[in-house]
Design a protein around this motif. Structure first.
Motif, short mmCIF file in Angstrom:
data_model
loop_
_atom_site.label_atom_id
_atom_site.label_comp_id
_atom_site.label_asym_id
_atom_site.label_seq_id
_atom_site.Cartn_x
_atom_site.Cartn_y
_atom_site.Cartn_z
N SER A 284 0.92 -1.17 -0.02
CA SER A 284 -0.04 0.09 -0.13
C SER A 284 0.86 1.30 -0.05
O SER A 284 1.83 0.96 0.46
CB SER A 284 -1.01 -0.12 1.23
OG SER A 284 -1.75 -1.04 1.44
N VAL A 285 0.47 2.20 -0.53
CA VAL A 285 1.35 3.54 -0.81
C VAL A 285 0.51 4.86 -0.46
O VAL A 285 -0.50 4.82 -0.85
CB VAL A 285 1.82 3.62 -2.38
CG1 VAL A 285 2.64 4.85 -2.55
CG2 VAL A 285 2.64 2.37 -2.72
N GLY A 286 1.22 5.51 0.40
CA GLY A 286 0.48 6.93 0.57
C GLY A 286 1.47 7.81 -0.08
O GLY A 286 2.65 7.75 0.06
N VAL A 287 0.88 8.88 -0.40
CA VAL A 287 1.69 10.03 -1.44
C VAL A 287 1.33 11.38 -0.78
O VAL A 287 -0.01 11.87 -0.64
CB VAL A 287 1.25 10.02 -2.94
CG1 VAL A 287 2.23 10.81 -3.62
CG2 VAL A 287 1.57 8.52 -3.37
N ALA A 288 2.50 12.19 -0.64
CA ALA A 288 2.33 13.63 -0.28
C ALA A 288 3.36 14.35 -1.05
O ALA A 288 4.28 14.08 -1.21
CB ALA A 288 2.41 13.80 1.29
N LEU A 306 -0.46 9.51 6.66
CA LEU A 306 -1.98 9.57 6.74
C LEU A 306 -2.56 9.11 5.66
O LEU A 306 -3.71 8.25 5.59
CB LEU A 306 -2.54 11.08 7.27
CG LEU A 306 -3.90 11.15 7.64
CD1 LEU A 306 -4.06 10.53 8.79
CD2 LEU A 306 -4.32 12.66 8.01
N ALA A 307 -2.08 9.40 4.43
CA ALA A 307 -2.57 8.74 3.09
C ALA A 307 -2.24 7.31 3.00
O ALA A 307 -3.36 6.75 2.32
CB ALA A 307 -1.68 9.57 2.12
N LEU A 308 -1.32 6.94 3.70
CA LEU A 308 -1.12 5.35 3.56
C LEU A 308 -2.15 4.77 4.44
O LEU A 308 -2.53 3.58 4.01
CB LEU A 308 0.70 5.23 4.29
CG LEU A 308 0.80 3.66 4.37
CD1 LEU A 308 0.73 2.80 2.94
CD2 LEU A 308 2.26 3.80 5.12
N TYR A 309 -2.19 5.16 5.57
CA TYR A 309 -3.43 4.80 6.58
C TYR A 309 -4.84 4.61 5.68
O TYR A 309 -5.44 3.52 5.84
CB TYR A 309 -3.41 5.73 7.77
CG TYR A 309 -4.46 5.04 8.76
CD1 TYR A 309 -4.03 3.97 9.43
CD2 TYR A 309 -5.67 5.54 8.84
CE1 TYR A 309 -5.05 3.55 10.49
CE2 TYR A 309 -6.50 5.22 9.74
CZ TYR A 309 -6.53 3.98 10.72
OH TYR A 309 -7.28 3.68 11.51
N ALA A 310 -4.92 5.57 4.98
CA ALA A 310 -6.21 5.66 4.21
C ALA A 310 -6.23 4.66 3.16
O ALA A 310 -7.14 3.96 2.84
CB ALA A 310 -6.38 7.04 3.50
N ALA A 311 -5.02 4.50 2.40
CA ALA A 311 -5.12 3.51 1.32
C ALA A 311 -5.26 1.98 2.00
O ALA A 311 -5.82 1.25 1.33
CB ALA A 311 -3.52 3.63 0.69
N LYS A 312 -4.44 1.84 3.23
CA LYS A 312 -4.74 0.54 3.64
C LYS A 312 -5.96 0.21 4.24
O LYS A 312 -6.58 -1.01 4.15
CB LYS A 312 -3.62 0.33 4.92
CG LYS A 312 -2.16 0.12 4.31
CD LYS A 312 -1.23 0.19 5.55
CE LYS A 312 -1.30 -1.33 6.33
NZ LYS A 312 -0.26 -1.31 7.19
N GLY A 313 -6.75 1.39 4.78
CA GLY A 313 -8.06 1.25 5.39
C GLY A 313 -9.16 0.84 4.25
O GLY A 313 -10.09 0.54 4.36
N ASN A 314 -8.54 1.12 3.14
CA ASN A 314 -9.77 1.02 2.07
C ASN A 314 -9.56 -0.28 1.18
O ASN A 314 -9.96 -0.29 -0.02
CB ASN A 314 -9.81 2.19 1.01
CG ASN A 314 -10.40 3.67 1.64
OD1 ASN A 314 -11.29 3.56 2.38
ND2 ASN A 314 -10.09 4.75 1.22
N GLY A 315 -8.70 -1.04 1.63
CA GLY A 315 -8.85 -2.42 1.15
C GLY A 315 -7.15 -2.85 0.98
O GLY A 315 -7.13 -3.94 0.51
N ARG A 316 -6.20 -1.93 1.11
CA ARG A 316 -4.83 -2.56 0.81
C ARG A 316 -4.71 -2.86 -0.63
O ARG A 316 -5.45 -2.74 -1.30
CB ARG A 316 -4.34 -3.64 1.77
CG ARG A 316 -4.56 -3.71 3.06
CD ARG A 316 -4.41 -4.74 3.97
NE ARG A 316 -4.56 -4.90 5.50
CZ ARG A 316 -3.64 -4.50 6.33
NH1 ARG A 316 -2.50 -4.07 5.71
NH2 ARG A 316 -4.02 -4.15 7.77
N GLY A 317 -3.23 -2.81 -0.84
CA GLY A 317 -3.06 -2.99 -2.37
C GLY A 317 -3.55 -1.81 -3.16
O GLY A 317 -3.80 -1.80 -4.37
#
Length: 714
Positions: A284-288, A306-317
Motif C-alpha cells: 500500500s502506498v501513501g503520497v504527499a 495519513l494517506a498510507l493509512y487511508a490506502a490500507k483502510g480502503n482495502g490494501r493494495g
C-alpha cells in the motif's frame, strides 16, 4: 650508558661491542640513512617521491609504481597530480593537491585515491617544498602511506550509520536529512517534491510461516524491485521493518505519481521465490507532495503516512494521495470501528443478493451474497469502507460467520436449485476452523452443499503450503463449490490451478473495463482465461459488466456467466423470493450502449470562477471528463469556468448543456484516479503562485485566468 644496551634511531639496537667514536663519519652516516630508507620502502611501511619545479616526478618508490600498474621508468617525468583522482570527485572537502603544489606550501597526510584503472587504493601523501642555494623553488620531496584499510573501515562505519545493512538502501536517518535538505533548497527555488511511503501487506505472515531469514531475503528482493522502478538508489530508503520511503524531486503530476504508485504495487505483488518457497505479499502506498501538502519534512512524512493509512483502510493494495479530508476520515474510521463492533447486535447488518446470469439465456443461475451495513445515523456504508475495518479490528470472523449462516438460511428458502456464493477473506481461509463453521452452517440450515459456492481470492496462495492444500481438500470434502475470485489481479499463477479444486474462475472487472476500446488487449486476456477454464472444465463469470457493448464482447468470447449492473444490482431477500417463486428468473439486459467513464454521485460544494467572480456551485455527478453542477441560472452553452475543487485543484470547464439551474460541463484536462476510488486533478496550483496572486489582487477578487495552465504559467 655503561654496562648496558645502546639506544639508536629505532631505540635499543644491541649490546655495545666497542667504544663510540668521538665524531660520526659523514659518508657512513649517509649510507646508513640510505639503507634505512630502502629498508623502510621494502617493508611496505611507506614510500617516497620527489618532483622537479614543474611538478614532474623525479623519483618514486619502485614497489609503489608496480602497485599502480606501471614501472618507475614509465612514471618518471609524469606530473604528480596525474597519479591521483581529483579529491572533489569523491566528496572530499580539503584543499586539492594542485592547489597545494601551486602554493609551494607544506602539506601532511593528504588523502588521495589512485587514478589508475584496477587500483582502488587510497594514499596519505605528505610533501615538503625544496629550494636551492639561491632560494629558488626546486620541487618537492615527500612520502606516502597506504591508508586503504583505514579508509574502507571508515566508509563501512559511515555506511552503517547512513544505510540499511540488510538492503543497502538509505536508512531512516539518512533519508530524513536528505528530505529536509531537498525541501529547504526547493522552497527557495519554488520547486515541488513528492514522497511515497510504502508498507508491505501480509509480510508478517511470511515471517511467521517461513521464518525471519526468509523475511530478510524477501525484503532484499523488494528493495531490488523498487530500485528498478525508481532508478536512483539514494532516493529510496528502508525506514525499518517492512516500511519504505521514496523521494521524488520535481514531480507534482498526480497522474504520473499515481501511475508510478500503481506500478510499484503491481511489481511488489508479483510472486517471490524465497528459499525454495513461493511467497506472495502486497503493498500500500501513501503520497504527499510539497509544497501543497507540507513544507517541512516532518509535515510531509506525517501527511504521507495519513494517506498510507487511508490506502490500507480502503482495502490494501492501493495508493492514496494526501488531502486535508483525511484527518477527519481517520477520526471517522475510529468511530466506525467502534460502531461496527455493535452493528450485528443492533441488526444493522443485512445481505443483498446480486444475480449471476447465464450469458446466453439471460437466466439467473445463482446469486452472490453481498453484505450491507445500514448505520443507524449515517445510512448505507459501503463494504469497501467497513470490510477493511473489520479485518484490521479482528471483527471479520464474527461478521464472516454471520454472513455465511445467513446466506445459507436465506438460500434454503428459495425454490429450485439456485446457488448462493459467499466471499471468504484470506483471514478466514487461514483459520483451520473454517471447514467446521461451513459444515455447521449447512447442517443448521439444511442447504444442500452443492448450492453453496465459496469465493476465494488468489491472495490465499501466500505460499504453496501443505496447510493450503489441506484446507482445499477439507472444503471440497464437504461438497461445496469453490470459485477463484478476482482472477488476474496480481497474484496469478497457473501452477496452483493444477491442484486447487476450483469449479469456477471469476474474471476481474479490471479486464472487462476498457476491453471494448480499440487497441485494448483486455479482450485477448479474457479469451485466454476462458480457454484455460474450458480446458480445466471450469465455468467463467465476468464481473462488473455495465454496458451493452461489454456484454456483447464477453458473449463473443464465450464467457459462461455474467454479473453486473447490466442485469441487476444486489436485491434484498424479499425481492429475490418474488422472482424465484415465479419459476425461472430471466433478466433482460439494460444499460448504456457503450462503456462510459465512471461517474461518482456526490453532493459537494465547489467554486466556479468566471470573469473575476467566484460562484458557489454544487457538483452532483463527477467523471474524469466532466461534471454535472447546480447553482447558476441559464448559463449559455460554451461559457468557460475555472472549477475550484479546493486545495489548489483547479480545472477549466466548458458548459456543454444548460438547463435552467443545472449545467453539464466538460473538463479541458481529464481528472485522474486518486487511488481510493475517487478523482483528483492531475496538477494543483502551487501555494507560491497563490501567495503571489494574493499580493497582486484584492482579497475579494481572483485573477481572471482563462485556463488552469494560466495559473501554472503565472
Amino acid at each position: 650508558m655503561p654496562g648496558g644496551a645502546e639506544r639508536g634511531f629505532f631505540g635499543k639496537i644491541g649490546v655495545r661491542l666497542a667504544p663510540p667514536r668521538a665524531e660520526p663519519q659523514p659518508v657512513l652516516a649517509a649510507a646508513d640513512a640510505l639503507l634505512l630508507v630502502r629498508n623502510y620502502e621494502e617493508c611496505g611501511q611507506g614510500w617516497f617521491w620527489s618532483t622537479d619545479a614543474k611538478g614532474q616526478l623525479t623519483y618514486i618508490t619502485d614497489s609503489v609504481a608496480q602497485l599502480m600498474g606501471r614501472t618507475t621508468g614509465a612514471l618518471l617525468g609524469t606530473p604528480l597530480v596525474e597519479l591521483f583522482l581529483p579529491a572533489d570527485s569523491h566528496g572530499e572537502r580539503q584543499r586539492t593537491l594542485p592547489f597545494l603544489l601551486t602554493r609551494q606550501s607544506r602539506f601532511d597526510e593528504l588523502p588521495l585515491r589512485s587514478a589508475f584503472e584496477g587500483d582502488d587504493r587510497w594514499w596519505a601523501i605528505s610533501g615538503c617544498p625544496q629550494f636551492d642555494g639561491g632560494g629558488k623553488f626546486a620541487g618537492y620531496r615527500g612520502s606516502g602511506t597506504d591508508i586503504t584499510a583505514q579508509r574502507r573501515s571508515a566508509e563501512d562505519a559511515s555506511r552503517l550509520a547512513l544505510y540499511d545493512s540488510l538492503t543497502g538502501l538509505a536508512n531512516r536517518f539518512h533519508i530524513s536529512k536528505k528530505l529536509e535538505a531537498t525541501l529547504a533548497v526547493f522552497a527557495q527555488q519554488q520547486r515541488s517534491c513528492a514522497i511515497m511511503l510504502l508498507d508491505l501487506d501480509r509480510f508478517k505472515q511470511v515471517n511467521d510461516t517461513l521464518g525471519h531469514p526468509a523475511g530478510d531475503a524477501l525484503l532484499k528482493q523488494v528493495a531490488e524491485r523498487l530500485l528498478k522502478i525508481v532508478g536512483d538508489r539514494e532516493m529510496v530508503s528502508r525506514l525499518g521493518g517492512d516500511e519504505f520511503q521514496i523521494i521524488l524531486p520535481d514531480i507534482e503530476d498526480r497522474g504520473k505519481l499515481g501511475d508510478m504508485a500503481a506500478e510499484i504495487i503491481a511489481s511488489l505483488s508479483q510472486p517471490y521465490s524465497v528459499e525454495g518457497s513461493r511467497c506472495i505479499i502486497g503493498a500500500s502506498v501513501g503520497v504527499a507532495i510539497a509544497p501543497f501538502d507540507g513544507l517541512s519534512g516532518d509535515d510531509l512524512v506525517r501527511n504521507a503516512d495519513l494517506a498510507l493509512y487511508a490506502a490500507k483502510g480502503n482495502g490494501r493494495g492501493r495508493f492514496a494521495f494526501y488531502s486535508s479530508d483525511l484527518h477527519q476520515a481517520a477520526e471517522d474510521r475510529r468511530v466506525l470501528e467502534e460502531d461496527l463492533r455493535d452493528a450485528l447486535a443492533r441488526g444493522e447488518i443485512e445481505l443483498g443478493y446480486q444475480p449471476v446470469v447465464h450469458s446466453r439465456s439471460d437466466m439467473v443461475t445463482g446469486v452472490e451474497a453481498l453484505v450491507r451495513w445500514n448505520h443507524r445515523e449515517r445510512g448505507a456504508i459501503s463494504p469497501a469502507v467497513f470490510i477493511p475495518i473489520a479485518e484490521e479490528a479482528n471483527l471479520i470472523w464474527p461478521l464472516g460467520e454471520w454472513v455465511l449462516r445467513k446466506a445459507c438460511e436465506d438460500a434454503a428458502r428459495w425454490p429450485g436449485e439456485m446457488r448462493v456464493a459467499v466471499n471468504v477473506s484470506p483471514i478466514q481461509f487461514a483459520n483451520p476452523d473454517l471447514p467446521k463453521i461451513v459444515a455447521n452452517a449447512l447442517a443448521a440450515t439444511g442447504l444442500a452443499p452443492d448450492r453453496l459456492e465459496l469465493e476465494i481470492t488468489e491472495s490465499v496462495f501466500l505460499a504453496d503450503s501443505a496447510e493450503t492444500s489441506r484446507m482445499f481438500k477439507a472444503l471440497k470434502g464437504l461438497g461445496v463449490r469453490l470459485a477463484l475470485d478476482d482472477f488476474g489481479t496480481g497474484y496469478s499463477s497457473l501452477g496452483y490451478l493444477q491442484s486447487a479444486p476450483f469449479d469456477k474462475i471469476k474474471i476481474d472487472q479490471s479486464f472487462v473495463r476498457d476491453a471494448t476500446i480499440p487497441g485494448s488487449r483486455n479482450g485477448a486476456i479474457i479469451a485466454a482465461i476462458v480457454a484455460l477454464a474450458e480446458a480445466l472444465e471450469m465455468e467463467t463469470t465476468a464481473e462488473g459488466i455495465e454496458s451493452l457493448d461489454q456484454l456483447e464482447l464477453v458473449r463473443k468470447l464465450n464467457v459462461s456467466h455474467v454479473q453486473g449492473y447490466v442485469y441487476s444490482k444486489a436485491v434484498p431477500q424479499a425481492e429475490l423470493l418474488e422472482h424465484a417463486e415465479a419459476g425461472s428468473w430471466t433478466i433482460k439486459p439494460a444499460g448504456p450502449a457503450r462503456q462510459r467513464n465512471d461517474r461518482f454521485s456526490l453532493f459537494r460544494k465547489v467554486g466556479a470562477i468566471h470573469d473575476n467572480h467566484r460562484y458557489g456551485v454544487v457538483i452532483r455527478n463527477l467523471s474524469a471528463t466532466g461534471a454535472f453542477i447546480e447553482g447558476l441560472l441559464d448559463v449559455p452553452v460554451g461559457t468557460r469556468f475555472v472549477i475550484d475543487f479546493g486545495e489548489g485543484q483547479l480545472v477549466t470547464a466548458t458548459v456543454r448543456r444548460s438547463m435552467k439551474h443545472q449545467q453539464g460541463v466538460e473538463f479541458e484536462q481529464t481528472m485522474v484516479s486518486d487511488g481510493n476510488g475517487g478523482l483528483c486533478t492531475r496538477h494543483r496550483v502551487s501555494p507560491y503562485l497563490i501567495a503571489a496572486a494574493a499580493q497582486q489582487t484584492s482579497a475579494l477578487a481572483l485573477p481572471s485566468f482563462t485556463t488552469t495552465a494560466d495559473w501554472r504559467a503565472a
